[in-house]
Design a protein around this motif. Structure first.
Motif, PDB file in Angstrom:
ATOM      1  N   ASP A 280       6.158   7.471  -1.433  1.00 26.70           N
ATOM      2  CA  ASP A 280       6.499   7.695  -0.392  1.00 26.70           C
ATOM      3  C   ASP A 280       7.548   7.369  -0.025  1.00 26.70           C
ATOM      4  O   ASP A 280       7.786   7.675   1.448  1.00 26.70           O
ATOM      5  CB  ASP A 280       5.674   5.796   1.114  1.00 26.70           C
ATOM      6  N   ASP A 281       8.279   5.993  -0.600  1.00 27.03           N
ATOM      7  CA  ASP A 281       9.750   5.724  -0.058  1.00 27.03           C
ATOM      8  C   ASP A 281      11.062   6.106  -1.129  1.00 27.03           C
ATOM      9  O   ASP A 281      10.345   5.953  -2.769  1.00 27.03           O
ATOM     10  CB  ASP A 281       9.649   4.268   0.189  1.00 27.03           C
ATOM     11  N   VAL A 282      11.345   5.923  -0.864  1.00 26.33           N
ATOM     12  CA  VAL A 282      12.582   6.107  -2.092  1.00 26.33           C
ATOM     13  C   VAL A 282      14.193   4.727  -1.778  1.00 26.33           C
ATOM     14  O   VAL A 282      14.581   5.473  -0.558  1.00 26.33           O
ATOM     15  CB  VAL A 282      13.375   7.324  -2.485  1.00 26.33           C
ATOM     16  N   VAL A 283      14.460   4.126  -2.835  1.00 26.46           N
ATOM     17  CA  VAL A 283      15.180   3.123  -2.498  1.00 26.46           C
ATOM     18  C   VAL A 283      16.194   3.448  -3.511  1.00 26.46           C
ATOM     19  O   VAL A 283      16.302   3.746  -4.558  1.00 26.46           O
ATOM     20  CB  VAL A 283      15.060   1.685  -2.450  1.00 26.46           C
ATOM     21  N   VAL A 284      18.009   3.992  -3.557  1.00 27.03           N
ATOM     22  CA  VAL A 284      19.401   4.035  -4.066  1.00 27.03           C
ATOM     23  C   VAL A 284      20.043   3.432  -3.655  1.00 27.03           C
ATOM     24  O   VAL A 284      20.572   2.543  -2.412  1.00 27.03           O
ATOM     25  CB  VAL A 284      19.167   5.833  -3.296  1.00 27.03           C
ATOM     26  N   LEU A 285      20.198   3.026  -5.003  1.00 28.59           N
ATOM     27  CA  LEU A 285      20.882   2.072  -5.296  1.00 28.59           C
ATOM     28  C   LEU A 285      22.728   2.716  -5.690  1.00 28.59           C
ATOM     29  O   LEU A 285      22.233   3.588  -6.272  1.00 28.59           O
ATOM     30  CB  LEU A 285      20.785   1.003  -6.210  1.00 28.59           C
ATOM     31  N   ALA A 286      23.702   2.318  -5.887  1.00 26.73           N
ATOM     32  CA  ALA A 286      24.462   3.022  -5.878  1.00 26.73           C
ATOM     33  C   ALA A 286      26.008   1.377  -5.538  1.00 26.73           C
ATOM     34  O   ALA A 286      25.649   0.615  -5.273  1.00 26.73           O
ATOM     35  CB  ALA A 286      25.722   4.060  -5.060  1.00 26.73           C
ATOM     36  N   ASP A 287      26.014   1.409  -7.177  1.00 26.73           N
ATOM     37  CA  ASP A 287      27.270   0.362  -7.457  1.00 26.73           C
ATOM     38  C   ASP A 287      26.504  -1.749  -6.617  1.00 26.73           C
ATOM     39  O   ASP A 287      26.757  -2.331  -6.633  1.00 26.73           O
ATOM     40  CB  ASP A 287      28.179   0.047  -6.541  1.00 26.73           C
ATOM     41  N   GLY A 288      25.312  -2.103  -7.054  1.00 25.77           N
ATOM     42  CA  GLY A 288      24.784  -2.632  -7.047  1.00 25.77           C
ATOM     43  C   GLY A 288      24.082  -2.938  -5.724  1.00 25.77           C
ATOM     44  O   GLY A 288      23.389  -3.992  -5.205  1.00 25.77           O
ATOM     45  N   ARG A 289      24.864  -1.957  -4.597  1.00 28.67           N
ATOM     46  CA  ARG A 289      23.943  -2.378  -2.880  1.00 28.67           C
ATOM     47  C   ARG A 289      23.137  -0.985  -2.855  1.00 28.67           C
ATOM     48  O   ARG A 289      23.182   0.351  -3.754  1.00 28.67           O
ATOM     49  CB  ARG A 289      25.056  -2.243  -2.727  1.00 28.67           C
ATOM     50  N   ILE A 290      22.408  -0.812  -1.549  1.00 31.37           N
ATOM     51  CA  ILE A 290      21.290   0.038  -1.490  1.00 31.37           C
ATOM     52  C   ILE A 290      22.518   0.277  -0.915  1.00 31.37           C
ATOM     53  O   ILE A 290      22.675   0.536   0.444  1.00 31.37           O
ATOM     54  CB  ILE A 290      20.384  -0.813  -0.842  1.00 31.37           C
ATOM     55  N   ARG A 291      22.607   2.189  -0.864  1.00 26.93           N
ATOM     56  CA  ARG A 291      22.576   2.802  -0.027  1.00 26.93           C
ATOM     57  C   ARG A 291      22.045   3.304   0.494  1.00 26.93           C
ATOM     58  O   ARG A 291      22.038   3.899   1.860  1.00 26.93           O
ATOM     59  CB  ARG A 291      23.501   3.882  -1.489  1.00 26.93           C
ATOM     60  N   GLU A 292      20.571   3.640   0.611  1.00 29.23           N
ATOM     61  CA  GLU A 292      19.787   4.290   1.357  1.00 29.23           C
ATOM     62  C   GLU A 292      18.824   4.343   0.893  1.00 29.23           C
ATOM     63  O   GLU A 292      17.871   3.480   0.019  1.00 29.23           O
ATOM     64  CB  GLU A 292      19.870   5.677   1.504  1.00 29.23           C
TER      65      GLU A 292
ATOM     66  N   GLY B  31       1.154  -1.530  -0.076  1.00 31.25           N
ATOM     67  CA  GLY B  31      -0.183  -0.103   0.143  1.00 31.25           C
ATOM     68  C   GLY B  31       0.807   1.649  -0.180  1.00 31.25           C
ATOM     69  O   GLY B  31       0.441   2.525   0.747  1.00 31.25           O
ATOM     70  N   ARG B  32       1.865   1.626  -0.728  1.00 33.98           N
ATOM     71  CA  ARG B  32       2.329   2.204  -0.727  1.00 33.98           C
ATOM     72  C   ARG B  32       3.512   2.282  -2.209  1.00 33.98           C
ATOM     73  O   ARG B  32       3.483   1.183  -2.769  1.00 33.98           O
ATOM     74  CB  ARG B  32       3.910   1.779   0.177  1.00 33.98           C
ATOM     75  N   PHE B  33       4.064   3.402  -1.998  1.00 35.34           N
ATOM     76  CA  PHE B  33       4.433   4.288  -3.282  1.00 35.34           C
ATOM     77  C   PHE B  33       5.829   4.011  -3.323  1.00 35.34           C
ATOM     78  O   PHE B  33       6.436   5.116  -2.515  1.00 35.34           O
ATOM     79  CB  PHE B  33       3.928   5.610  -4.332  1.00 35.34           C
ATOM     80  N   THR B  34       7.294   3.287  -4.051  1.00 33.90           N
ATOM     81  CA  THR B  34       8.071   2.967  -3.702  1.00 33.90           C
ATOM     82  C   THR B  34       8.832   3.546  -5.565  1.00 33.90           C
ATOM     83  O   THR B  34       8.922   2.720  -6.117  1.00 33.90           O
ATOM     84  CB  THR B  34       8.804   2.078  -3.105  1.00 33.90           C
ATOM     85  N   ALA B  35       9.997   4.192  -4.943  1.00 36.41           N
ATOM     86  CA  ALA B  35      10.601   5.032  -6.138  1.00 36.41           C
ATOM     87  C   ALA B  35      11.772   4.002  -6.399  1.00 36.41           C
ATOM     88  O   ALA B  35      12.763   4.045  -4.749  1.00 36.41           O
ATOM     89  CB  ALA B  35      10.961   5.967  -6.125  1.00 36.41           C
ATOM     90  N   ILE B  36      12.781   3.817  -6.780  1.00 39.56           N
ATOM     91  CA  ILE B  36      14.288   2.704  -7.084  1.00 39.56           C
ATOM     92  C   ILE B  36      14.730   3.606  -7.877  1.00 39.56           C
ATOM     93  O   ILE B  36      14.348   3.629  -9.381  1.00 39.56           O
ATOM     94  CB  ILE B  36      13.782   1.355  -7.723  1.00 39.56           C
ATOM     95  N   MET B  37      15.870   5.025  -7.446  1.00 39.24           N
ATOM     96  CA  MET B  37      16.460   5.402  -7.923  1.00 39.24           C
ATOM     97  C   MET B  37      18.135   5.199  -8.042  1.00 39.24           C
ATOM     98  O   MET B  37      18.248   3.973  -7.464  1.00 39.24           O
ATOM     99  CB  MET B  37      16.201   6.388  -7.810  1.00 39.24           C
ATOM    100  N   GLY B  38      18.710   5.993  -8.809  1.00 39.79           N
ATOM    101  CA  GLY B  38      20.220   5.897  -8.654  1.00 39.79           C
ATOM    102  C   GLY B  38      20.772   5.950 -10.190  1.00 39.79           C
ATOM    103  O   GLY B  38      20.473   6.196 -10.715  1.00 39.79           O
ATOM    104  N   PRO B  39      22.281   6.200 -10.313  1.00 39.59           N
ATOM    105  CA  PRO B  39      22.908   6.290 -11.284  1.00 39.59           C
ATOM    106  C   PRO B  39      22.905   5.360 -12.180  1.00 39.59           C
ATOM    107  O   PRO B  39      22.203   4.160 -12.123  1.00 39.59           O
ATOM    108  CB  PRO B  39      24.481   6.753 -10.942  1.00 39.59           C
ATOM    109  N   SER B  40      23.488   5.706 -14.129  1.00 39.09           N
ATOM    110  CA  SER B  40      23.606   4.371 -14.220  1.00 39.09           C
ATOM    111  C   SER B  40      24.052   3.228 -13.720  1.00 39.09           C
ATOM    112  O   SER B  40      25.469   3.755 -13.632  1.00 39.09           O
ATOM    113  CB  SER B  40      23.925   4.997 -16.521  1.00 39.09           C
ATOM    114  N   GLY B  41      23.358   2.224 -14.373  1.00 41.45           N
ATOM    115  CA  GLY B  41      24.456   1.195 -13.976  1.00 41.45           C
ATOM    116  C   GLY B  41      24.532   0.708 -12.431  1.00 41.45           C
ATOM    117  O   GLY B  41      25.594  -0.149 -11.753  1.00 41.45           O
ATOM    118  N   SER B  42      23.791   1.733 -12.243  1.00 35.66           N
ATOM    119  CA  SER B  42      23.257   1.081  -9.870  1.00 35.66           C
ATOM    120  C   SER B  42      22.899  -0.075  -9.883  1.00 35.66           C
ATOM    121  O   SER B  42      23.146  -1.207  -8.575  1.00 35.66           O
ATOM    122  CB  SER B  42      22.744   2.478  -9.795  1.00 35.66           C
ATOM    123  N   GLY B  43      21.702  -0.756 -10.777  1.00 34.20           N
ATOM    124  CA  GLY B  43      21.259  -1.785 -10.547  1.00 34.20           C
ATOM    125  C   GLY B  43      20.243  -1.767 -10.134  1.00 34.20           C
ATOM    126  O   GLY B  43      18.807  -2.908  -9.967  1.00 34.20           O
ATOM    127  N   LYS B  44      19.328  -0.606 -10.693  1.00 31.87           N
ATOM    128  CA  LYS B  44      18.105  -0.402 -10.693  1.00 31.87           C
ATOM    129  C   LYS B  44      17.056  -1.065 -10.635  1.00 31.87           C
ATOM    130  O   LYS B  44      16.393  -1.472 -10.817  1.00 31.87           O
ATOM    131  CB  LYS B  44      17.910   1.151 -10.023  1.00 31.87           C
TER     132      LYS B  44
END
Length: 258
Positions: free
Chosen positions: A227-239, A48-61
């Motif tokens: 509601d939530d933002v998952v930020v990836l970098a280098d194939g890992r969740i940064r935040e 029941g939430r809206f999650t955005a997955i973000m990150g630079p090109s090649g981050s794994g999103k």
């Protein structure tokens, strides 16, 4: 803002997670050409939430979304949607699960040009040979009204604007009452006005209809609807940010590319 941990358990919530991944890794190639798209990712996403997955090109999103949606199989780890472990399903079972339990909205609208908007919305039911269950018709009509498509149902895609076509694609994804709706860069082919309309409707599908939406995007303005933002970098969740400000998201993305 940085994080030294790559495990992000679900915040306190009465319901079980809509999506769970544990030890998720995905590699491509072998030897010197090996690419580690995801590296031992742990993640819970609330229903029941809206999650955005973000990150630079090649981050794994995009790889993360494809594994979550059962469009790609991980090299290691598990993925569960609604309590069903996708990594344990055979190919035919996985195809049926995607058809019956998931919704998809892509950058390309993927509408059939010879069908009307209503026929495109109802296409998943036709392809699956499914009869409408009690209450399904009422739910579909509600989706049509929430998305503002009532006066466009008899129009074919060529008679609709890009924003209207994407709204039809969203309605098709929501019509079957999917456990999770995955949106892959859904505003990539739209101008700023149409993008805002589409994102508002995705937002309303969560707020007004109770759906769970997971969206891959590179746009800060798009992430602002989540509601939530998952930020990836280098194939890992940064935040894993809960109800972040635009400035928090921007700072986390900037830290991830340093």
């Amino acid at each position: 803002m940085t994080s030294t941990s790559f495990s992000h358990p679900l915040p306190a919530h009465d319901a079980p997670p809509a999506a769970t991944v544990r030890g998720l890794s995905k590699t491509y190639g072998h030897g010197d050409t090996t690419v580690h798209a995801l590296r031992s990712v742990d993640l819970d996403l609330a229903p029941g939430r809206f999650t955005a997955i973000m990150g630079p090109s090649g981050s794994g999103k995009s790889t993360l979304m494809h594994c979550l949606a059962g469009l790609d199989r991980p090299t290691e780890g598990t993925v569960a949607i609604g309590g069903v472990e996708l990594t344990s399903l055979g190919d035919d079972q996985l195809t049926r699960f995607r058809r019956d339990r998931l919704g998809f909205v892509f950058q390309a609208f993927n509408l059939l040009p010879m069908l009307t908007a209503r026929q495109n919305i109802m296409l998943p039911f036709e392809l699956a040979g499914r009869r409408l269950e009690p209450g399904a018709t009422e739910r579909i009509e509600q989706v049509i009204d929430v998305l503002g498509l009532r006066d466009r149902l008899d129009h074919r895609p060529g008679e609709l604007s890009g924003g209207q076509q994407q709204r039809v694609a969203i309605a098709r994804a929501l019509a079957s009452d999917a456990d999770v709706v995955f949106a892959d860069e859904p505003t990539g082919n739209l101008d700023s006005t149409a993008s805002g309309e589409v994102l508002s409707f995705l937002r309303r599908s969560v707020t007004d209809l109770g759906h769970t939406v997971i969206m891959v995007t590179h746009e800060l303005d798009a992430a602002a609807y989540a509601d939530d933002v998952v930020v990836l970098a280098d194939g890992r969740i940064r935040e894993h940010l809960v109800a972040p400000s635009r400035e928090q998201v921007a700072a986390t993305l900037e830290a991830g590319v340093r």
